[in-house]
Enzyme design. Structure first.
Site, short mmCIF file in Angstrom:
data_model
loop_
_atom_site.label_atom_id
_atom_site.label_comp_id
_atom_site.label_asym_id
_atom_site.label_seq_id
_atom_site.Cartn_x
_atom_site.Cartn_y
_atom_site.Cartn_z
N GLN A 21 0.77 -1.24 0.00
CA GLN A 21 0.00 0.00 0.00
C GLN A 21 0.81 1.30 0.00
OE1 GLN A 21 -3.58 2.20 2.53
NE2 GLN A 21 -3.17 0.11 3.00
N LEU A 76 8.86 -8.62 -14.47
CA LEU A 76 10.31 -8.70 -14.64
C LEU A 76 10.92 -9.38 -13.43
CD1 LEU A 76 12.33 -7.42 -16.72
CD2 LEU A 76 12.59 -5.52 -15.13
N THR A 78 13.91 -9.48 -11.57
CA THR A 78 15.12 -8.66 -11.50
C THR A 78 16.28 -9.40 -10.85
OG1 THR A 78 14.26 -7.71 -9.47
CG2 THR A 78 13.91 -6.45 -11.49
N LYS A 79 16.08 -10.68 -10.60
CA LYS A 79 17.21 -11.48 -10.08
C LYS A 79 17.84 -12.31 -11.20
CE LYS A 79 16.21 -11.40 -5.21
NZ LYS A 79 15.58 -12.08 -4.08
N ALA A 142 8.10 -3.66 8.23
CA ALA A 142 6.95 -2.97 8.85
C ALA A 142 5.69 -3.07 8.01
CB ALA A 142 7.30 -1.49 9.04
N GLU A 144 1.38 -1.50 8.31
CA GLU A 144 0.58 -0.39 8.84
C GLU A 144 0.57 -0.26 10.37
OE1 GLU A 144 -1.57 2.03 7.29
OE2 GLU A 144 -1.64 2.66 9.38
N ASP A 176 0.59 3.51 6.10
CA ASP A 176 0.76 3.14 4.69
C ASP A 176 0.53 4.31 3.74
OD1 ASP A 176 1.46 0.56 5.29
OD2 ASP A 176 -0.53 -0.28 4.94
N GLY A 255 -7.67 19.61 19.79
CA GLY A 255 -7.14 20.98 19.79
C GLY A 255 -7.66 21.78 20.95
N GLY A 256 -7.85 23.06 20.74
CA GLY A 256 -8.30 23.95 21.81
C GLY A 256 -9.81 23.91 22.03
N GLN A 257 -10.53 23.23 21.15
CA GLN A 257 -11.99 23.21 21.27
C GLN A 257 -12.45 21.83 21.74
OE1 GLN A 257 -13.05 26.14 20.59
NE2 GLN A 257 -11.46 26.93 19.22
N GLN A 280 -17.20 25.11 20.35
CA GLN A 280 -16.29 26.22 20.04
C GLN A 280 -16.70 27.42 20.90
OE1 GLN A 280 -16.75 27.79 16.12
NE2 GLN A 280 -14.78 28.83 16.10
N1 COA Z 1 12.04 -9.87 -9.18
C1 COA Z 1 12.82 -10.57 -8.34
N2 COA Z 1 12.82 -10.43 -7.01
C2 COA Z 1 11.95 -9.55 -6.49
C3 COA Z 1 11.09 -8.77 -7.30
C4 COA Z 1 11.16 -8.96 -8.71
N3 COA Z 1 10.40 -8.28 -9.55
N4 COA Z 1 10.36 -7.99 -6.51
C5 COA Z 1 10.74 -8.24 -5.23
N5 COA Z 1 11.69 -9.19 -5.23
C6 COA Z 1 12.37 -9.76 -4.07
C7 COA Z 1 13.18 -8.76 -3.28
O1 COA Z 1 14.39 -8.48 -3.95
C8 COA Z 1 13.37 -9.49 -1.97
O2 COA Z 1 14.43 -10.43 -2.12
P1 COA Z 1 15.51 -10.72 -0.95
O3 COA Z 1 14.83 -10.55 0.36
O4 COA Z 1 15.92 -12.11 -1.26
O5 COA Z 1 16.61 -9.76 -1.13
C9 COA Z 1 12.09 -10.32 -1.85
O6 COA Z 1 11.44 -10.21 -3.12
C10 COA Z 1 11.15 -9.90 -0.78
O7 COA Z 1 10.97 -8.50 -0.76
P2 COA Z 1 10.38 -7.75 0.51
O8 COA Z 1 10.11 -6.34 0.19
O9 COA Z 1 11.25 -7.97 1.69
O10 COA Z 1 8.95 -8.46 0.65
P3 COA Z 1 8.31 -9.24 1.85
O11 COA Z 1 6.99 -9.71 1.37
O12 COA Z 1 9.23 -10.25 2.41
O13 COA Z 1 8.10 -8.09 2.95
C11 COA Z 1 7.29 -5.99 3.74
C12 COA Z 1 7.04 -7.21 2.86
C13 COA Z 1 6.13 -5.03 3.49
C14 COA Z 1 7.33 -6.40 5.21
C15 COA Z 1 8.62 -5.32 3.37
O14 COA Z 1 8.63 -5.09 1.98
C16 COA Z 1 8.88 -4.00 4.07
O15 COA Z 1 9.19 -3.94 5.26
N6 COA Z 1 8.83 -2.88 3.32
C17 COA Z 1 9.13 -1.56 3.81
C18 COA Z 1 7.99 -0.98 4.58
C19 COA Z 1 6.71 -1.05 3.81
O16 COA Z 1 6.57 -0.46 2.76
N7 COA Z 1 5.74 -1.79 4.36
C20 COA Z 1 4.47 -2.01 3.72
C21 COA Z 1 3.64 -0.87 3.83
S1 COA Z 1 2.15 -1.13 2.93
#
Ligand code: COA
Length: 425
Positions: A21, A76, A78-79, A142, A144, A176, A255-257, A280
């Protein structure tokens, strides 16, 4: 109606490497204002919210559609080497990259801030994390409610005594979406800064900081409490003792009210048959007239805020009695009190808001056609402009724009087919 080309952020290309989010709320808003937001998602699964809390089997959940409108989706991995190459090209061509991965994930992927700057010195890298860089909780992941607790909202929300006493979470997404909105301000500031310096920069907003920023008045109260030992606008004053921390104040005005939530006709069966009523000082005389207590206009126990505070709850009780004894529902009560210029509003349910004519008219609630859902209602842009009315368009299907985005990056159809075969996209 605005066309994409004449929107203020037209021409700004944003890599949307966000999920859940906080990040998506930020990039959605920038997309409404015309930015080309390319959401990068993991092939096969995509943003976890596509499948969370589904209301219709096998179609994107509202959790996703309501936070990702006006974007394009590129799948994509990205790994993989191919995925890294595509991301590299995108970074070279884009203005902003927004991410909200867990701590260190982008570095582990090989895209450190140093490397990103090397690829594109004009790049603005915007991040959401639970806690800010260098914070002793920097390593924590983290969500919400984690942020609401860490940022001071939970300790100051809710009831201080009784069955339901204890730290309380707000339904509003203070951790969030609120952090996403803060980040959007940071991105636009860095973008304006770049127009002057030619250089990008890293912008970060932690969820804890964003919550704390909204709890500014509670920090004010802590500082006052430290000085004087009590907080006169809290319902505890003057009958109950204060400790050395800001207490929870129930539904008191911050607040003040002084203010409180009052029952209206129908409260026995309708969970939202209430109004918020503010005493108020400026309109104390009209309040006395409105509730048929003209004697309070001159009674020294009532004429000043200080005099009223020791028995403010009894005053609210009298106002509530007036509402109930005159049979006013919440709308009638607000209509009546507004005639006396008393600040008040009905407690609105989500159902009422969804069907509210004014909100639909202003574009705050909008219906969006969607390829597989039919259409969905969503919360539109809360910011109103004199010459811009953002048009909310559907969230993308997973990978809907993969081939198009790759072609725009210069890949041939053979190369794109090879990437599909390698499961890189
Ligand atoms: N291709 C390949 N790998 C991908 C990818 C893609 N397109 N998108 C994500 N990944 C990988 C990441 O590189 C990561 O890999 P690694 O841990 O091996 O290095 C993995 O997916 C997990 O990513 P992460 O963001 O840690 O997801 P999670 O589901 O484990 O954790 C959260 C979720 C929300 C707890 C965490 O993202 C977080 O703390 N974010 C910051 C605070 C936040 O925004 N919280 C959510 C508010 S709504």
């Amino acid at each position: 109606m605005n066309t994409q080309q004449n929107l203020p952020l037209a021409g700004v290309k944003i890599i949307d490497f966000t999920h859940v989010q906080a990040g998506p709320a930020c990039t959605q808003m920038l997309a409404w204002f015309g930015a080309d937001v390319i959401k990068i998602e993991r092939p096969g699964s995509g943003d976890v919210t596509r499948t969370q809390l589904r209301d219709i089997p096998d179609v994107d959940a509202l959790y996703f559609t309501m936070l990702n409108s006006n974007k394009r989706s590129l799948t994509l991995n990205t790994k993989t080497p191919e995925g890294k190459e595509v991301l590299t090209k995108l970074i070279k061509e884009s203005d902003v990259m927004v991410e909200n991965f867990g701590p260190g994930a982008l570095d582990r992927m090989g895209f450190t801030w140093d490397y990103i700057q090397e690829l594109n010195p004009r790049m603005i890298l915007a991040s959401v994390k639970g806690f800010s860089e260098g914070h002793h909780y920097e390593h924590l992941r983290a969500y919400e409610n984690v942020a609401q607790c860490a940022g001071g909202a939970a300790s100051t929300t809710g009831w201080w005594k009784g069955e339901n006493a204890g730290p309380t979470i707000s339904a509003a997404a203070l951790g969030d979406s609120n952090t996403g909105m803060h980040l959007a301000i940071g991105i636009l500031t860095a973008y304006i800064g770049r127009q002057k310096t030619g250089k990008g920069q890293k912008v970060a907003c932690s969820m804890q900081d964003a919550v704390l920023n909204l709890c500014r008045v509670k920090m004010r109260d802590q500082l006052r409490l430290d000085k004087v030992g009590y907080l006169e606008e809290y319902p505890q004053y003057p009958h109950e003792p204060f400790t050395d921390v800001v207490p929870r104040g129930g539904n008191a005005g911050g607040g003040g009210q002084p203010g409180w939530i009052l029952k209206c006709h129908g409260w026995e069966s309708d969970p939202n048959a209430y109004i918020y009523f503010t005493v108020q000082d400026l309109v104390w005389t009209p309040i006395c007239e409105a509730i048929g207590r003209p004697e309070w206009k001159t009674d020294p126990a009532y004429t000043t805020p200080k005099a009223r505070q020791p028995h403010i709850m009894a005053i609210f009780g009298a106002i509530e009695n007036f509402i109930l004894s005159t049979g006013k529902d919440k709308y009638a009560a607000v209509e009546y009190f507004s005639g006396f210029e008393i600040p008040c509003a009905p407690v609105m349910s989500m159902k009422e808001l969804l069907h509210d004519k004014s909100l639909r008219q202003s574009g705050s609630i909008v219906e969006v056609p969607h390829k597989t859902r039919g259409s969905y209602w969503t919360v539109g842009c809360p910011i109103k402009f004199s010459t811009l009315r953002p048009k909310v368009t559907a969230s993308p299907l997973l990978g809907e724009h993969t081939d198009k985005v790759l072609a725009e990056l210069g890949y041939s159809s053979e190369q794109i087919a090879a990437m599909h075969a390698a499961n890189a996209v």
